[in-house]
Every structure is written in C-alpha cells, then in structure tokens.
Write a protein that holds these residues in place. Structure first.
Motif, mmCIF file in Angstrom:
data_model
loop_
_atom_site.group_PDB
_atom_site.id
_atom_site.type_symbol
_atom_site.label_atom_id
_atom_site.label_comp_id
_atom_site.label_asym_id
_atom_site.label_seq_id
_atom_site.Cartn_x
_atom_site.Cartn_y
_atom_site.Cartn_z
ATOM 1 N N GLU A 120 71.296 57.097 1.926
ATOM 2 C CA GLU A 120 70.980 56.859 0.516
ATOM 3 C C GLU A 120 69.905 57.837 0.040
ATOM 4 N N GLN A 121 68.917 58.116 0.904
ATOM 5 C CA GLN A 121 67.810 58.992 0.526
ATOM 6 C C GLN A 121 68.268 60.439 0.324
ATOM 7 N N ALA A 122 69.263 60.893 1.075
ATOM 8 C CA ALA A 122 69.683 62.296 1.013
ATOM 9 C C ALA A 122 70.881 62.543 0.100
ATOM 10 N N PHE A 123 71.511 61.481 -0.389
ATOM 11 C CA PHE A 123 72.763 61.622 -1.128
ATOM 12 C C PHE A 123 72.611 62.488 -2.382
ATOM 13 N N ALA A 124 71.733 62.089 -3.293
ATOM 14 C CA ALA A 124 71.594 62.802 -4.568
ATOM 15 C C ALA A 124 71.202 64.257 -4.352
ATOM 16 N N GLU A 125 70.262 64.494 -3.465
ATOM 17 C CA GLU A 125 69.817 65.868 -3.202
ATOM 18 C C GLU A 125 70.959 66.714 -2.656
ATOM 19 N N THR A 126 71.740 66.168 -1.743
ATOM 20 C CA THR A 126 72.860 66.912 -1.159
ATOM 21 C C THR A 126 73.884 67.265 -2.228
ATOM 22 N N VAL A 127 74.219 66.298 -3.079
ATOM 23 C CA VAL A 127 75.212 66.527 -4.131
ATOM 24 C C VAL A 127 74.697 67.535 -5.154
ATOM 25 N N GLN A 128 73.426 67.458 -5.510
ATOM 26 C CA GLN A 128 72.861 68.348 -6.530
ATOM 27 C C GLN A 128 72.594 69.764 -6.018
ATOM 28 N N ASP A 129 72.252 69.897 -4.742
ATOM 29 C CA ASP A 129 71.817 71.192 -4.206
ATOM 30 C C ASP A 129 72.935 72.040 -3.619
ATOM 31 N N ASN A 130 74.176 71.559 -3.669
ATOM 32 C CA ASN A 130 75.300 72.301 -3.101
ATOM 33 C C ASN A 130 76.420 72.386 -4.128
ATOM 34 N N ASP A 131 77.141 73.506 -4.125
ATOM 35 C CA ASP A 131 78.197 73.712 -5.115
ATOM 36 C C ASP A 131 79.315 72.687 -4.949
ATOM 37 N N ILE A 132 79.852 72.561 -3.734
ATOM 38 C CA ILE A 132 80.948 71.616 -3.481
ATOM 39 C C ILE A 132 80.560 70.720 -2.318
ATOM 40 N N VAL A 133 80.662 69.413 -2.551
ATOM 41 C CA VAL A 133 80.365 68.428 -1.518
ATOM 42 C C VAL A 133 81.514 67.420 -1.477
ATOM 43 N N LEU A 134 82.112 67.270 -0.299
ATOM 44 C CA LEU A 134 83.090 66.208 -0.076
ATOM 45 C C LEU A 134 82.379 65.106 0.687
ATOM 46 N N VAL A 135 82.646 63.864 0.311
ATOM 47 C CA VAL A 135 82.006 62.728 0.973
ATOM 48 C C VAL A 135 83.082 61.754 1.413
ATOM 49 N N ASP A 136 83.084 61.470 2.707
ATOM 50 C CA ASP A 136 84.004 60.508 3.308
ATOM 51 C C ASP A 136 83.229 59.218 3.557
ATOM 52 N N PHE A 137 83.592 58.161 2.833
ATOM 53 C CA PHE A 137 83.004 56.840 3.057
ATOM 54 C C PHE A 137 83.873 56.148 4.107
ATOM 55 N N TRP A 138 83.270 55.724 5.205
ATOM 56 C CA TRP A 138 84.024 55.223 6.344
ATOM 57 C C TRP A 138 83.255 54.116 7.056
ATOM 58 N N ALA A 139 83.900 53.509 8.057
ATOM 59 C CA ALA A 139 83.246 52.547 8.955
ATOM 60 C C ALA A 139 83.908 52.649 10.323
ATOM 61 N N SER A 140 83.146 52.372 11.355
ATOM 62 C CA SER A 140 83.662 52.524 12.722
ATOM 63 C C SER A 140 84.795 51.559 13.044
ATOM 64 N N TRP A 141 84.834 50.398 12.387
ATOM 65 C CA TRP A 141 85.872 49.412 12.659
ATOM 66 C C TRP A 141 87.175 49.700 11.921
ATOM 67 N N CYS A 142 87.187 50.699 11.062
ATOM 68 C CA CYS A 142 88.325 51.011 10.191
ATOM 69 C C CYS A 142 89.296 51.974 10.886
ATOM 70 N N GLY A 143 90.483 51.478 11.197
ATOM 71 C CA GLY A 143 91.495 52.303 11.862
ATOM 72 C C GLY A 143 91.877 53.547 11.072
#
Length: 128
Positions: free
Chosen positions: A8-31
C-alpha cells in the motif's frame, strides 16, 4: 526485469514514477493466480521497459479494497499514472501480449484530454 511486490505504501509512487505499470492482484490460495504467474513473469523478462508488479490481496487487503478488487486474479495497467485497463481473470500469454501492446500504443495526449473532459463534466454536474 523480474516482478516486484507492491505494498500500500509503495503503490502510488510506483504508478506515478513509471511510464507503464502492470499490476497483478493475486493470492497464494488462488489456482488461476498460480497458473497466470509464470506467464506474467515471462512477460516481465520480455518487456524490460514495463514495471510488472504484484499485489498479494491477503497481505494488502486495504490496497485491494481501495482498488475495488472483487475477483482474482485481476490485472490492471497504468500509463502515465492513469488506469487504462482493468480485467479480472487469468490471461493466456497471447492475451497478455495484446494488452501490453495496446497500452504501449495508446495516444496519451488523447487519454489525458478525455480525462480532462470527464472531470470538467463532473464539476459542472456538481454545481447547483
């Protein structure tokens, strides 16, 4: 480039400071998440100009809620800080490549102009 874990702390900075950002929302229990992970990792090595991030929805529940995640995996793409793609479900390699190409090919001048029109319309609608 390998994938990076986002908090949560790094999300906004990562999205704002890079031209293209892909984000995969996942969980270890998810097949489907586990099936998509190697595809996502392989794409990260082919597209070193793109930041490939992962958000563990179990560890980052507030971030997942703020992003409106209701199904995983969910892939989001940001370009110049703007959310330009969001879709639940594991993509095949060819589908992921199509998304990456489409995001790279976006006319961001037009995207920013459309955002400005939408914001102006919202402000006008809020006036009494």
């Amino acid at each position: 480039m390998a994938t990076v874990d986002l908090t949560e702390q790094a999300f906004a900075e990562t999205v704002q400071d890079n031209d293209i950002v892909l984000v995969d929302f996942w969980a270890s229990w998810c097949g489907p998440c586990r099936m998509f992970a190697p595809t996502y990792e392989a794409a990260s090595r082919r597209h070193e100009d793109v930041v490939f991030a992962k958000v563990d929805t179990e560890a980052e529940q507030r971030l997942s809620a703020a992003a409106g995640i209701s199904s995983i995996p969910t892939l989001m793409a940001f370009r110049e800080g703007v959310l330009v793609f969001s879709q639940p479900g594991a993509l095949p390699a060819a589908g992921l490549e199509q998304v990456i190409t489409a995001v790279k090919d976006l006319d961001m001048t037009e995207v920013h102009a459309e955002l400005a029109r939408q914001q102006a319309g919202q402000k006008a609608a809020q006036r009494p």
